[in-house]
Design a protein around this motif. Structure first.
Motif, mmCIF file in Angstrom:
data_model
loop_
_atom_site.group_PDB
_atom_site.id
_atom_site.type_symbol
_atom_site.label_atom_id
_atom_site.label_comp_id
_atom_site.label_asym_id
_atom_site.label_seq_id
_atom_site.Cartn_x
_atom_site.Cartn_y
_atom_site.Cartn_z
ATOM 1 N N LYS A 1 0.822 -1.222 0.000
ATOM 2 C CA LYS A 1 0.000 0.000 0.000
ATOM 3 C C LYS A 1 0.850 1.263 0.000
ATOM 4 N N ARG A 2 2.135 1.119 0.170
ATOM 5 C CA ARG A 2 3.036 2.280 0.259
ATOM 6 C C ARG A 2 4.044 2.222 -0.871
ATOM 7 N N ALA A 3 3.768 2.970 -1.935
ATOM 8 C CA ALA A 3 4.569 2.885 -3.150
ATOM 9 C C ALA A 3 5.887 3.657 -3.019
ATOM 10 N N ILE A 4 6.803 3.325 -3.924
ATOM 11 C CA ILE A 4 8.093 4.010 -4.018
ATOM 12 C C ILE A 4 8.121 4.716 -5.363
ATOM 13 N N SER A 5 8.733 5.894 -5.428
ATOM 14 C CA SER A 5 8.943 6.498 -6.733
ATOM 15 C C SER A 5 10.417 6.873 -6.893
ATOM 16 N N THR A 6 10.839 6.901 -8.154
ATOM 17 C CA THR A 6 12.214 7.311 -8.475
ATOM 18 C C THR A 6 12.184 8.067 -9.787
ATOM 19 N N ILE A 7 13.285 8.742 -10.031
ATOM 20 C CA ILE A 7 13.453 9.369 -11.345
ATOM 21 C C ILE A 7 13.965 8.299 -12.293
ATOM 22 N N ASP A 8 13.644 8.438 -13.562
ATOM 23 C CA ASP A 8 14.101 7.476 -14.559
ATOM 24 C C ASP A 8 14.921 8.217 -15.626
ATOM 25 N N PRO A 9 16.172 7.816 -15.916
ATOM 26 C CA PRO A 9 16.848 6.647 -15.369
ATOM 27 C C PRO A 9 17.451 6.912 -14.000
ATOM 28 N N SER A 10 17.669 5.812 -13.293
ATOM 29 C CA SER A 10 18.259 5.910 -11.971
ATOM 30 C C SER A 10 18.887 4.555 -11.622
ATOM 31 N N TYR A 11 19.340 4.415 -10.396
ATOM 32 C CA TYR A 11 20.040 3.213 -9.946
ATOM 33 C C TYR A 11 19.124 2.000 -10.094
ATOM 34 N N SER A 12 19.610 0.970 -10.803
ATOM 35 C CA SER A 12 18.728 -0.143 -11.157
ATOM 36 C C SER A 12 18.494 -1.124 -10.002
ATOM 37 N N LEU A 13 19.054 -0.847 -8.842
ATOM 38 C CA LEU A 13 18.750 -1.699 -7.678
ATOM 39 C C LEU A 13 17.355 -1.383 -7.106
ATOM 40 N N TYR A 14 16.907 -0.111 -7.218
ATOM 41 C CA TYR A 14 15.634 0.263 -6.574
ATOM 42 C C TYR A 14 14.467 -0.636 -6.997
ATOM 43 N N MET B 1 10.899 -7.049 -4.331
ATOM 44 C CA MET B 1 11.079 -7.984 -3.226
ATOM 45 C C MET B 1 10.102 -7.686 -2.097
ATOM 46 N N GLN B 2 9.810 -6.405 -1.934
ATOM 47 C CA GLN B 2 8.954 -5.965 -0.847
ATOM 48 C C GLN B 2 7.475 -5.995 -1.239
ATOM 49 N N GLY B 3 7.206 -6.289 -2.519
ATOM 50 C CA GLY B 3 5.827 -6.249 -2.996
ATOM 51 C C GLY B 3 5.280 -4.836 -3.063
ATOM 52 N N ALA B 4 6.181 -3.872 -3.212
ATOM 53 C CA ALA B 4 5.762 -2.464 -3.300
ATOM 54 C C ALA B 4 5.786 -2.007 -4.754
ATOM 55 N N ARG B 5 4.876 -1.111 -5.081
ATOM 56 C CA ARG B 5 4.877 -0.553 -6.442
ATOM 57 C C ARG B 5 6.015 0.428 -6.591
ATOM 58 N N LEU B 6 6.675 0.407 -7.735
ATOM 59 C CA LEU B 6 7.710 1.400 -8.009
ATOM 60 C C LEU B 6 7.271 2.241 -9.192
ATOM 61 N N LYS B 7 7.153 3.555 -8.950
ATOM 62 C CA LYS B 7 6.744 4.443 -10.034
ATOM 63 C C LYS B 7 7.962 5.155 -10.571
ATOM 64 N N SER C 1 3.302 8.617 -3.630
ATOM 65 C CA SER C 1 4.099 7.492 -3.130
ATOM 66 C C SER C 1 4.621 7.838 -1.744
ATOM 67 N N ASN C 2 5.061 6.832 -1.052
ATOM 68 C CA ASN C 2 5.449 6.989 0.343
ATOM 69 C C ASN C 2 6.907 7.397 0.500
ATOM 70 N N ILE C 3 7.711 7.019 -0.506
ATOM 71 C CA ILE C 3 9.137 7.328 -0.436
ATOM 72 C C ILE C 3 9.659 7.618 -1.839
ATOM 73 N N PHE C 4 10.425 8.686 -1.952
ATOM 74 C CA PHE C 4 10.992 9.067 -3.243
ATOM 75 C C PHE C 4 12.509 8.922 -3.177
ATOM 76 N N PHE C 5 13.049 8.087 -4.075
ATOM 77 C CA PHE C 5 14.500 7.890 -4.149
ATOM 78 C C PHE C 5 15.088 8.890 -5.126
ATOM 79 N N PHE C 6 15.998 9.706 -4.620
ATOM 80 C CA PHE C 6 16.629 10.719 -5.474
ATOM 81 C C PHE C 6 18.140 10.477 -5.487
ATOM 82 N N THR C 7 18.635 9.947 -6.594
ATOM 83 C CA THR C 7 20.069 9.681 -6.709
ATOM 84 C C THR C 7 20.759 10.973 -7.115
#
Ligand SMILES: *Cc1c(COP(=O)(O)O)cnc(C)c1O
Length: 364
Positions: free
Chosen positions: A108-121, A127-133, A153-159
Motif C-alpha cells: 500500500k506504500r509505493a516508491i517512486s524514483t526518477i528514470d533513469p536511476s540506480y537499477s537496484l531500486y 522484493m517488498q511487494g511495493a509498487r515502483l513508479k 508514493s510513500n518514499i521518493f529515491f533521489f540519486t
C-alpha cells in the motif's frame, strides 16, 4: 513428500529477477571502468586499523561485533558535522537502501524514483511487494518536480548525483523536494563526494529526509561494505528495528572509522578523479561526442562515428573496448540509457588508454 519449488517461492520473489551488477572479471590486465570503484587503495590507515582490530591471531573474531556500530556512527556523524544520533551504519549503502524499503514501503506504500536511476531500486521494491513508479526526467534532464509531488508514493529515491548520467543537482533542488513531497525523500549520495556538496546537514531541518552515503566509491572501499545514512534520530530508530542485529562486522567497522577520519587522504583522491574527469570531458568535447556534464566519478557519453550515434554505436564501441581489455558499462535493456556508455574515471594512465582506444575506433 509433496514439494513444488515453484509454488513455495513467495509471490513477490517469484515475480522478480536478481539485480544485475557490473561484471567483475577475474585475472589482471583489465582496465576496469565499469562499476565506479576508485582506482586507488583506501587510506593506509585503513589497513593498519583492520590489522589492529584483527589482533595477532585473529582473536577478536571470536566475539560478536558491536551491534549498532556506535564508534563508526560517531565517525560518520563527525564527517558531516552532525551529532551521532543522526547517523546509521549499513553493510554497504545497498543495505541501507534495502532497510529503508523494508521499513517504509509495502503493497500500500509505493516508491517512486526518477528514470533513469540506480537499477537496484526496482529489485528492492519487487522484493517488498511495493509498487515502483518511475518518473522520467523532463526534456533536457530537468527535474519533474510536479510529477514527483503528485506521485502519491510513500518514499521518493533521489540519486544525486544521478546514475547513470552523472548529473548533479544543487541543494536548492533537494530542499524543494523535501519541502513539497508528502513522504520520505531518500537522497542516494553514493557519488556526492565528487560533486563537492552533500545534503546531509539538511536532515536537521527536514524530518522526512534520509541521506545515504557509501565508502565504496569515494573512499576506495567497495570490497569492505561500509555504507551509511543520515536522518532524524526518529527515523534512525525505525531503521534500527529492521537491520540485521550485527549488520557490520568488526573489520568493516574499524575500516570505516579509519577511512572517515583520514579526510585529507580522501579529499586528495577525489581531487585526482575530478581533474581527470574534467580532462576527459574536454577530450570528448574536442571530438564532438555528446555527454552529460558529470558531477560524479563516471561519465555517460554517446559514442559517435561521423554523424551517427545511438544504441548500435554504443554497443559497437563497448565491444571494441572490451576486446582491448577495457571494461565499460553498457545498458542495452534500458530505453533511456541504451544510446551511450558509462565510463568510470580511472587513473591518468587508464584515461590515456581509453583516449587511444577512442581514436582507433573512430578510424575503423
Ligand atoms: C554504488 C552505488 C550504491 C551502493 O554502494 P554500496 O555501498 O557498495 O552498496 C548505492 N547507490 C548508487 C547510486 C550507487 O551507484
Amino acid at each position: 513428500m509433496k514439494f513444488d519449488l515453484k509454488t513455495a517461492v513467495s509471490t513477490s520473489v517469484s515475480g522478480m529477477a536478481a539485480y544485475a551488477p557490473g561484471e567483475q572479471p577475474e585475472g589482471g590486465s583489465w582496465t576496469k571502468l565499469n562499476t565506479n570503484e576508485l582506482p586507488y587503495p583506501p587510506s593506509p590507515k585503513v589497513k593498519a586499523a583492520i590489522l589492529k582490530e584483527l589482533g595477532k591471531r585473529g582473536e577478536s573474531l571470536r566475539l560478536y561485533p558491536a551491534p549498532e556500530s556506535p564508534k563508526l556512527r560517531e565517525a560518520i556523524a563527525k564527517f558531516y558535522g552532525l551529532k551521532a544520533p543522526f547517523a546509521f551504519a549499513g553493510n554497504g549503502s545497498d543495505d541501507v537502501l534495502n532497510i529503508a524499503v523494508r521499513a517504509f514501503s509495502d503493497s500500500k506504500r509505493a516508491i517512486s524514483t526518477i528514470d533513469p536511476s540506480y537499477s537496484l531500486y526496482p529489485v528492492l521494491a519487487k522484493m517488498q511487494g511495493a509498487r515502483l513508479k518511475k518518473i522520467p526526467f523532463e526534456a533536457n534532464m530537468k527535474i519533474p518536480f510536479k510529477k514527483i509531488f503528485e506521485s502519491n508514493s510513500n518514499i521518493f529515491f533521489f540519486t544525486n548525483p544521478n546514475a547513470p548520467t552523472g548529473l548533479g543537482f544543487d541543494l536548492k533542488t533537494v530542499e524543494k523536494i523535501a519541502k513539497n513531497f508528502n513522504g520520505l525523500v531518500l537522497v542516494d549520495e553514493a557519488y556526492a563526494p565528487f560533486s563537492g556538496f552533500s545534503a546531509a546537514r539538511l536532515v536537521k531541518k527536514y524530518d522526512n529526509l534520509i541521506v545515504a552515503g557509501t565508502s565504496s566509491k569515494a573512499w576506495g572501499m567497495a570490497g569492505m561494505r561500509v555504507g551509511w545514512a543520515l536522518a532524524n534520530p526518529k527515523i534512525v530508530e525505525i531503521l534500527d528495528r529492521v537491520r540485521d542485529s550485527y549488520n557490520l562486522d568488526r573489520l568493516a567497522q574499524a575500516a570505516g572509522i579509519a577511512a572517515l577520519n583520514d579526510v585529507e587522504y580522501h579529499l586528495s583522491k577525489v581531487r585526482l578523479i575530478v581533474s581527470e574527469r574534467e580532462k576527459f570531458q574536454k577530450f570528448l568535447s574536442g571530438i564532438g561526442w555528446n555527454f552529460y556534464p558529470s558531477s560524479s566519478n563516471f561519465i555517460f557519453f554517446k559514442p559517435r562515428r561521423g554523424t551517427s550515434e545511438g544504441a548500435a554505436e554504443a554497443e559497437a564501441f563497448f565491444e571494441f573496448l572490451k576486446k582491448n581489455k577495457i571494461l565499460l558499462r553498457y545498458f542495452p535493456n534500458e530505453k533511456s540509457a541504451c544510446d551511450g556508455v558509462r565510463m568510470t574515471v580511472g587513473t591518468p594512465a587508464d584515461m590515456a588508454r581509453v583516449r587511444k582506444a577512442v581514436r582507433e575506433w573512430i578510424k575503423l
